[in-house]
Design a protein around this motif. Sequence first.
Motif, PDB file in Angstrom:
ATOM      1  N   ALA A   6      -3.413 -17.693 -46.434  1.00  0.00           N
ATOM      2  CA  ALA A   6      -4.464 -16.694 -46.272  1.00  0.00           C
ATOM      3  C   ALA A   6      -5.339 -16.765 -45.161  1.00  0.00           C
ATOM      4  CB  ALA A   6      -5.310 -16.803 -47.389  1.00  0.00           C
ATOM      5  N   ARG A   9      -3.304 -15.513 -42.020  1.00  0.00           N
ATOM      6  CA  ARG A   9      -3.033 -14.019 -41.961  1.00  0.00           C
ATOM      7  C   ARG A   9      -4.750 -13.556 -41.529  1.00  0.00           C
ATOM      8  NH1 ARG A   9      -0.912 -14.842 -47.002  1.00  0.00           N
ATOM      9  NH2 ARG A   9      -2.636 -14.020 -47.932  1.00  0.00           N
ATOM     10  N   ALA A  10      -5.610 -14.047 -42.131  1.00  0.00           N
ATOM     11  CA  ALA A  10      -7.159 -13.620 -41.868  1.00  0.00           C
ATOM     12  C   ALA A  10      -7.516 -13.562 -40.488  1.00  0.00           C
ATOM     13  CB  ALA A  10      -8.124 -14.404 -42.768  1.00  0.00           C
ATOM     14  N   ALA A  13      -5.568 -10.717 -38.693  1.00  0.00           N
ATOM     15  CA  ALA A  13      -6.139  -9.507 -39.023  1.00  0.00           C
ATOM     16  C   ALA A  13      -7.614  -9.174 -38.417  1.00  0.00           C
ATOM     17  CB  ALA A  13      -6.195  -9.641 -40.580  1.00  0.00           C
ATOM     18  N   HIS A  14      -8.043 -10.058 -37.807  1.00  0.00           N
ATOM     19  CA  HIS A  14      -9.473  -9.893 -37.132  1.00  0.00           C
ATOM     20  C   HIS A  14      -9.463  -8.475 -36.493  1.00  0.00           C
ATOM     21  CE1 HIS A  14     -12.412 -12.863 -37.838  1.00  0.00           C
ATOM     22  NE2 HIS A  14     -11.597 -13.837 -37.833  1.00  0.00           N
ATOM     23  N   TYR A 168      -4.569   0.442 -46.128  1.00  0.00           N
ATOM     24  CA  TYR A 168      -4.083  -0.771 -46.752  1.00  0.00           C
ATOM     25  C   TYR A 168      -2.618  -1.036 -46.043  1.00  0.00           C
ATOM     26  CZ  TYR A 168      -2.595  -4.323 -50.080  1.00  0.00           C
ATOM     27  OH  TYR A 168      -2.002  -5.335 -50.359  1.00  0.00           O
ATOM     28  N   PRO A 172      -4.361  -4.484 -40.989  1.00  0.00           N
ATOM     29  CA  PRO A 172      -4.150  -5.689 -41.321  1.00  0.00           C
ATOM     30  C   PRO A 172      -5.548  -6.339 -41.943  1.00  0.00           C
ATOM     31  CG  PRO A 172      -2.902  -5.370 -39.407  1.00  0.00           C
ATOM     32  CD  PRO A 172      -3.758  -4.180 -39.622  1.00  0.00           C
ATOM     33  N   TRP A 173      -6.702  -5.773 -41.215  1.00  0.00           N
ATOM     34  CA  TRP A 173      -8.164  -6.480 -41.634  1.00  0.00           C
ATOM     35  C   TRP A 173      -8.220  -6.010 -42.975  1.00  0.00           C
ATOM     36  CZ3 TRP A 173     -12.308  -3.947 -43.046  1.00  0.00           C
ATOM     37  CH2 TRP A 173     -13.567  -4.747 -43.102  1.00  0.00           C
ATOM     38  N   ARG A 175      -6.371  -4.819 -45.446  1.00  0.00           N
ATOM     39  CA  ARG A 175      -5.392  -5.218 -46.285  1.00  0.00           C
ATOM     40  C   ARG A 175      -5.740  -6.703 -46.749  1.00  0.00           C
ATOM     41  NH1 ARG A 175      -1.154  -3.731 -44.357  1.00  0.00           N
ATOM     42  NH2 ARG A 175      -0.694  -5.478 -42.536  1.00  0.00           N
ATOM     43  N   GLU A 176      -6.299  -7.587 -45.825  1.00  0.00           N
ATOM     44  CA  GLU A 176      -6.634  -8.934 -45.999  1.00  0.00           C
ATOM     45  C   GLU A 176      -8.080  -8.831 -46.792  1.00  0.00           C
ATOM     46  OE1 GLU A 176      -5.241 -12.099 -45.775  1.00  0.00           O
ATOM     47  OE2 GLU A 176      -3.494 -10.729 -45.398  1.00  0.00           O
ATOM     48  N   SER A 179      -7.072  -8.269 -50.332  1.00  0.00           N
ATOM     49  CA  SER A 179      -6.261  -9.336 -50.974  1.00  0.00           C
ATOM     50  C   SER A 179      -7.171 -10.544 -51.396  1.00  0.00           C
ATOM     51  CB  SER A 179      -5.158  -9.825 -50.019  1.00  0.00           C
ATOM     52  OG  SER A 179      -4.628 -11.035 -50.256  1.00  0.00           O
ATOM     53  N   LEU A 180      -8.399 -10.717 -50.350  1.00  0.00           N
ATOM     54  CA  LEU A 180      -9.115 -11.785 -50.724  1.00  0.00           C
ATOM     55  C   LEU A 180     -10.180 -11.273 -51.944  1.00  0.00           C
ATOM     56  CD1 LEU A 180     -10.558 -12.958 -47.209  1.00  0.00           C
ATOM     57  CD2 LEU A 180      -9.097 -14.199 -48.928  1.00  0.00           C
TER      58      LEU A 180
END
Length: 185
Positions: A6, A9-10, A13-14, A168, A172-173, A175-176, A179-180
């Motif tokens: 995670a 990915r985070a 995704a910034h 979503y 990516p931001w 979506r993350e 997800s979090l």
Amino acid sequence: RGGNPALYRAILAHPPHTINSRFRVTEQGEMIRQNFGSSEIAQRSLDIYTAALLRESFVKQVEPKQEWRDEMQRVSEASCAAYRHTVRDDPRFVPYFRQATPELELGMLNIGSRPAKRNPKGGVESLRAIPWTFAWAQTRMHLSAWLGVGAGLSSGTEEDKRVLREMYDEWPWFREIVSLISMLI
């Protein structure tokens, strides 16, 4: 949050123009021991940070469309209203908070540079962010991170829901973030 995959990915995704070859991390409490408690784990954690930062510099970041920004504003307003309604307007909330968390006990500890409350005689609304979040973290509920989000994401029109699905799938931001929050719930 959420462990090493995670974290990787985070970082990737910034939003655009937020890292720019510079990255600052704050690790708190038990996460320091978890991510840096032994030299092997520390090396693995630093490897993940380094790999993600190097890759991030070569990945084309997704620029959020104005439609997505508008949708985030709508979600934010609905989420905030639901959060505030529960925390401020529901008379059952404060007694629940006091029973479910160690907030009163944490307030007696001398563990910060500032008092836990802005007003010592005030209620939960006078709590500073760190004791508020720390109290919920002790219960592993992390309520302050997710309360109201469902109201924001589920309210709106069919068009709003279409935009959320697009966000979503393509951003990516976003979506993350989803997800979090899903991991916390």
